[in-house]
Design an enzyme around this catalytic site. Structure first.
Site, mmCIF file in Angstrom:
data_model
loop_
_atom_site.group_PDB
_atom_site.id
_atom_site.type_symbol
_atom_site.label_atom_id
_atom_site.label_comp_id
_atom_site.label_asym_id
_atom_site.label_seq_id
_atom_site.Cartn_x
_atom_site.Cartn_y
_atom_site.Cartn_z
ATOM 1 N N THR A 104 -23.636 1.224 -6.413
ATOM 2 C CA THR A 104 -23.442 1.047 -7.848
ATOM 3 C C THR A 104 -22.416 -0.042 -8.117
ATOM 4 O O THR A 104 -21.524 -0.287 -7.302
ATOM 5 C CB THR A 104 -23.032 2.371 -8.536
ATOM 6 O OG1 THR A 104 -23.175 2.215 -9.952
ATOM 7 C CG2 THR A 104 -21.610 2.796 -8.208
ATOM 8 N N THR A 105 -22.568 -0.705 -9.261
ATOM 9 C CA THR A 105 -21.673 -1.798 -9.650
ATOM 10 C C THR A 105 -20.516 -1.244 -10.472
ATOM 11 O O THR A 105 -20.758 -0.726 -11.568
ATOM 12 C CB THR A 105 -22.441 -2.824 -10.529
ATOM 13 O OG1 THR A 105 -23.764 -2.977 -10.031
ATOM 14 C CG2 THR A 105 -21.730 -4.151 -10.579
ATOM 15 N N ASP A 170 -22.213 -7.809 -8.866
ATOM 16 C CA ASP A 170 -23.317 -8.326 -9.692
ATOM 17 C C ASP A 170 -23.245 -9.854 -9.704
ATOM 18 O O ASP A 170 -22.153 -10.420 -9.856
ATOM 19 C CB ASP A 170 -23.158 -7.770 -11.123
ATOM 20 C CG ASP A 170 -24.342 -8.099 -12.018
ATOM 21 O OD1 ASP A 170 -24.813 -9.260 -11.994
ATOM 22 O OD2 ASP A 170 -24.790 -7.208 -12.757
ATOM 23 N N HIS A 227 -28.929 -8.561 -1.304
ATOM 24 C CA HIS A 227 -30.281 -8.770 -1.826
ATOM 25 C C HIS A 227 -30.642 -10.210 -1.453
ATOM 26 O O HIS A 227 -29.988 -11.145 -1.917
ATOM 27 C CB HIS A 227 -30.319 -8.590 -3.339
ATOM 28 C CG HIS A 227 -30.351 -7.152 -3.764
ATOM 29 N ND1 HIS A 227 -29.361 -6.278 -3.460
ATOM 30 C CD2 HIS A 227 -31.294 -6.444 -4.443
ATOM 31 C CE1 HIS A 227 -29.675 -5.082 -3.934
ATOM 32 N NE2 HIS A 227 -30.835 -5.155 -4.536
ATOM 33 N N GLU A 230 -35.352 -12.241 -2.869
ATOM 34 C CA GLU A 230 -36.189 -11.501 -3.841
ATOM 35 C C GLU A 230 -37.018 -12.506 -4.645
ATOM 36 O O GLU A 230 -38.107 -12.192 -5.109
ATOM 37 C CB GLU A 230 -35.280 -10.661 -4.746
ATOM 38 C CG GLU A 230 -35.991 -9.485 -5.401
ATOM 39 C CD GLU A 230 -35.055 -8.575 -6.183
ATOM 40 O OE1 GLU A 230 -33.822 -8.825 -6.211
ATOM 41 O OE2 GLU A 230 -35.560 -7.608 -6.781
HETATM 42 C C1 6MZ Z 1 -35.388 -4.746 -8.915
HETATM 43 N N1 6MZ Z 1 -34.567 -5.400 -7.954
HETATM 44 C C2 6MZ Z 1 -33.212 -5.582 -8.065
HETATM 45 N N2 6MZ Z 1 -32.711 -6.787 -7.688
HETATM 46 C C3 6MZ Z 1 -31.394 -7.058 -7.815
HETATM 47 N N3 6MZ Z 1 -30.504 -6.201 -8.333
HETATM 48 C C4 6MZ Z 1 -30.951 -4.999 -8.727
HETATM 49 C C5 6MZ Z 1 -32.310 -4.629 -8.597
HETATM 50 N N4 6MZ Z 1 -32.458 -3.373 -9.038
HETATM 51 C C6 6MZ Z 1 -31.217 -2.977 -9.436
HETATM 52 N N5 6MZ Z 1 -30.313 -3.961 -9.280
HETATM 53 C C7 6MZ Z 1 -28.865 -3.975 -9.630
HETATM 54 O O1 6MZ Z 1 -28.418 -2.640 -9.804
HETATM 55 C C8 6MZ Z 1 -27.933 -2.440 -11.148
HETATM 56 C C9 6MZ Z 1 -28.238 -1.028 -11.597
HETATM 57 O O2 6MZ Z 1 -27.475 -0.105 -10.865
HETATM 58 P P1 6MZ Z 1 -25.877 0.050 -11.006
HETATM 59 O O3 6MZ Z 1 -25.499 -0.253 -12.429
HETATM 60 O O4 6MZ Z 1 -25.253 -0.920 -10.064
HETATM 61 O O5 6MZ Z 1 -25.612 1.483 -10.641
HETATM 62 C C10 6MZ Z 1 -28.652 -3.506 -11.949
HETATM 63 O O6 6MZ Z 1 -27.981 -3.815 -13.141
HETATM 64 C C11 6MZ Z 1 -28.671 -4.674 -10.967
HETATM 65 O O7 6MZ Z 1 -27.437 -5.349 -10.982
HETATM 66 ZN ZN ZN Z 2 -31.991 -3.453 -5.048
#
Ligand code: 6MZ
Ligand code: ZN
Length: 363
Positions: A104-105, A170, A227, A230
């Site tokens: 989580t961020t 992020d 990541h 992607e």
């Molecule tokens: C679909 N593929 C993806 N690619 C990149 N980042 C992603 C993601 N899916 C999620 N997040 C990252 O996780 C955050 C949500 O969880 P948390 O607020 O951190 O708990 C998203 O805002 C994004 O920054």
């Molecule tokens: Zn992811």
């Protein structure tokens, strides 16, 4: 499907706010009606959409962040984040996930007095307050007892789940904010934080902004997962592989030289099938790098079926190459999936594969 559910599983790539249940999302939405913070008609449209592009998925994340952290008081935010953490872990446990790395961020909301630190504390407290499942959260450390009271014992009927936390940077953040996250992760190591993730909209930002923070994290003994690939970005992919993180997520748009580099480096890949298909990052499951269609049905050329360029035929086929891979959900809430569904999806799409790979192929 029942078999996929019953099998004990390992989840290594799950974003907390992406794993939020629909019902929790709706509860949170209702809680904000009349506050002027969100326009419900706009929210409903985004929530109800099924296939979303990468841009739309990130619009949804912005909305989820508002729902969970845009409140006037830190107490309210803590309550929401706490609730979220509880539900997410319970959902993974009921899917027979036995080891969960949740990422989580850490978020700041100055007007409510919320810091990255208080956000992470809220997540940790939420996880510790779960009683319906037996959560092993804190790595062996006597000090941890000073922060959290032990869970009440309810006998042997509760499922046991090991949970560890990764803090995400992020791609919209500054280098300083990223360093703050890494220092926070180090501080929270005794309480179950084990690593750092780099995520966020893949078309935004330059990952080299975070190199000092990522290098520092690694020097200090935190695991790093990125990541990577992607979206197409040849230079970034190469530099990320050169960095040699502990793992990478996605790896959708690697080119031949990247596949070679990846395979020789043996960096494990977190595979997110549904996420890749739903965001159209990968056009069809038959051209997914988990295992290429052409390898399953030799003699059939992808370019004849999908009008793909020639070089795709020689792209990744990670399962066949015995490269370390693990199936993951990414955002089980946003993509309406579960880890069992991902295993079923892989079995249906690629046929005869052995489930033992998930744990045994990992470093
Ligand atoms: C679909 N593929 C993806 N690619 C990149 N980042 C992603 C993601 N899916 C999620 N997040 C990252 O996780 C955050 C949500 O969880 P948390 O607020 O951190 O708990 C998203 O805002 C994004 O920054
Ligand atoms: Zn992811």
């Amino acid at each position: 499907m029942e078999w996929c559910v019953s099998m004990p599983k390992v989840e290594l790539h799950a974003h907390l706010n992406g794993s939020i249940r629909d019902s929790t999302l709706l509860d949170l939405t209702e809680g904000l009606i009349g506050t002027g913070v969100i326009d419900i008609s706009e929210v409903e449209h985004i929530i109800k959409k099924y296939n979303r592009s990468v841009a739309e998925v990130f619009k949804l994340f912005d909305l989820i962040h508002i729902l969970t952290t845009d409140h006037n008081t830190v107490t309210r935010i803590t309550k929401e984040v706490w609730l979220l953490g509880c539900h997410v872990v319970e959902d993974f446990a009921s899917d027979n996930v036995v080891y969960l790395e949740l990422r989580t961020t850490p978020k700041r909301n100055d007007s409510a007095g919320m810091s990255k630190r208080s956000y992470v504390e809220a997540v940790l407290k939420g996880l510790r307050s779960i009683t319906s499942v037996d959560v092993d959260f804190i790595p062996h450390c006597a000090d941890s007892k000073s922060l959290f009271t032990p869970l009440p014992g309810i006998g042997h009927v509760r499922k046991r789940i090991y949970v560890r936390l990764l803090l995400s940077i992020d791609r919209r953040e500054t280098a300083e904010a990223a360093m703050e996250t890494v220092k926070l992760a180090l501080e929270m190591k005794p309480f179950g934080v084990i690593g750092i993730d780099l995520s966020g909209h893949p078309c935004i930002g330059d990952w080299t902004t975070y190199l000092p923070a990522l290098k520092f994290a690694r020097e200090q003994g935190l695991y790093v997962t990125l990541h990577c690939g992607e979206v197409p970005n040849s230079k970034e992919i190469k530099n990320m592989l050169d960095f040699r993180p502990q793992r990478i997520g996605h790896a959708c748009h690697l080119e031949d030289e990247h596949w070679r580099q990846l395979k020789s480096s043996k960096i494990p890949v977190e595979i997110c099938l549904t996420s890749n298909i739903r965001t159209l990052t990968i056009r069809s499951i038959h051209v997914h790098h988990f295992e290429l269609y052409t390898k399953i049905y030799p003699g059939i050329h992808l370019k004849n079926i999908f009008s793909e360029p020639d070089d795709l035929v020689d792209a990744g086929d990670l399962y066949k190459a015995k490269h370390p891979i693990v199936l993951c959900t990414d955002d089980s809430g946003v993509f309406s999936t579960s880890l069992s569904k991902e295993y079923k999806f892989a079995a249906d799409s690629f046929g005869r594969f052995h489930f033992t790979f998930a744990a045994s192929n990992l470093n």
